[in-house]
Scaffold this motif. Structure first.
Motif: not given
Length: 476
Positions: A98, A100-101, A115, A129, A405, A407-408
């Protein structure tokens, strides 16, 4: 005739013999960044196809910058940072599944997972997060599992290694008896079934973390007292960098099935900077970047003796404070780019492009075999239960296009259990629910960004008004 035979032996055939490095132009650098001065031998920089993250000097606590790759030029002093740690940040690592993490380890003994919004930060981010607490001393090493989702390894100066399930925020495996001294580095093997560590006691250890067992160990892999590094190669061998008793820098290759003798040892020079190895499993090229050096050396690893072949050196005038290494899927395949580094100077970050010269404009499939993609092979729970999965490969033929993106989310254990029972209900019901949840979350994120932009504009308005007032007084 004999001379011809010798010539054939001397000049080894390799498509990487003419790899050359080139620093980008000044306007493509990231300027005016105060790179961290903390004394720790990590790379201080992490890169993926969307962002470059850099650990910076921060007064009161620890922070790092996250910049979209295209945000080059001078970075404003007021640019937002990721600033939730209460002590200096020592290591950062992007999640391979991911973009974005990102995870960070700090002197405040915690690991935090963040995130990053789709287009980068608009305001400074202080709320992670998830916070992972379990180390009793500073956390200097962070590395994500290569194939299992949400599995993160951290190592601290308490000589412990902890493997976390980030999805639930739990420490699943703690290895606290294996290292009598500070751990210099930890790396996973290709499918994440084993880890390899270098320790201050001069030992290299290959460990099966789920069985909590040392599989192979070599004491005094390098005789010198300066820090070592150890990484796995794709064939399972271990490559180490360290120092001889005479403080010469060395590069060695080991077979974990027989650690008695090194397969080969290369002596290099007598500089005292720690050599950080960056390895490309697709081309079997390893790049050595010495901290405080002004050069990058690169070698090709082969299956026949002498195994390690020196290719070339990319040299500059300025010493490097740290180095980021772009994953293969972030490279420009049209330009035959086989590696890209992000070199940290004292006040800037400078991309360096490694290219294989080719005349043809076609896709060079011999330079770009299928490479690890962003999809995970396993869920965290499957890996902790004992399953292994090789990386899911992607082709770079049409130029890699990054996905949207994802979602986490972090869930507590009981929520996870109720989720599983819900999944047994009819598929159409669950399918109809998910888009609305996703779009709701997306809307919330957009509203949050709009609000922060409004705040930013109003604060800038106030500032401008104040400055105008001051200017008018000066004019009078």
């Amino acid at each position: 005739m004999a001379a011809n035979q010798d010539m054939k032996r001397v000049v080894r055939q390799s498509k990487f013999r003419h790899v050359f490095g080139q620093a980008v132009k000044n306007d493509q650098c990231y300027d005016d960044i105060r790179v961290s001065r903390v004394t720790w031998d990590s790379s201080f920089c992490a890169v993926n196809p969307k962002f470059v993250a850099l650990i910076i000097e921060a007064s009161g606590g620890g922070a790092f910058l996250v910049l979209p790759l295209l945000k080059t030029g001078r970075i404003d002093k007021s640019y937002p940072t990721v600033c939730g740690h209460t002590g200096p940040v020592l290591d950062i690592d992007w999640c391979p599944h991911n973009d974005h993490v990102i995870a960070s380890g700090s002197e405040d003994c915690t690991v935090m997972v963040w995130q990053i919004p789709e287009n980068g930060l608009v305001t400074s981010m202080a709320e992670p997060v998830v916070v992972l607490e379990g180390h009793s001393k500073r956390v200097g090493i962070i590395t994500w599992h290569p194939t299992a989702r949400n599995v993160l390894l951290s190592a601290g100066c308490d000589n412990q290694i902890i493997i976390w399930n980030v999805g639930t925020g739990e420490a699943m495996i703690t290895l606290d008896e294996m290292h009598p001294d500070v751990i210099y580095n930890v790396t996973w093997n290709r499918n994440g079934s084993l880890i390899c560590t270098a320790c201050k006691d001069k030992s290299i250890r290959v460990i099966d973390p789920r069985k909590e067992m040392i599989v192979a160990e070599k004491e005094k892999a390098h005789e010198g007292a300066r820090p070592m590094r150890a990484i796995f190669l794709s064939n399972g061998n271990v490559l180490t960098t360290g120092f001889s008793r005479m403080s010469e820098r060395q590069l060695a290759l080991w077979n974990p099935d027989n650690m008695e003798e090194a397969m080969t040892v290369n002596e290099m020079d007598t500089s005292n900077g720690v050599l950080l190895p960056f390895y490309d499993p697709d081309t079997n090229v390893v790049y050595l970047c010495g901290k405080g050096d002004s050069s990058i050396r690169y070698f090709e690893i082969t299956d026949e003796a002498p195994y390690v072949h020196f290719l070339s050196t990319f040299a500059t005038k300025e010493p490097q404070r740290g180095m980021g290494y772009m994953p293969k899927r972030g490279l420009d395949v049209n330009k035959c780019e086989i590696a890209r580094f992000y070199k940290l100077h004292e006040r800037k970050c400078e991309p360096i492009v490694m290219t294989v010269p080719r005349k043809s404009d076609l896709f060079q499939d011999d330079l770009y075999p299928d490479t690890s993609g962003p999809d995970h092979a396993l869920e965290a729970e499957e890996w902790f239960e004992g399953k292994n999965g090789d990386p899911i490969l992607i082709s770079l033929k049409n130029g890699y296009v990054p996905g949207k993106n994802r979602e986490f989310k972090v869930v507590k254990k009981n929520i996870l259990d109720t989720k599983n029972t819900e999944n047994s209900s009819p598929a159409n019901k669950s399918a109809s629910q998910t888009p609305s949840i996703k779009s709701g979350a997306k809307l919330e994120e957009i509203l949050k960004e709009v609000k922060s932009l409004k705040d930013l504009v109003s604060s800038q308005d106030k500032r401008i008004a104040k400055l105008e007032e001051q200017m008018s007084k000066i004019a009078i």
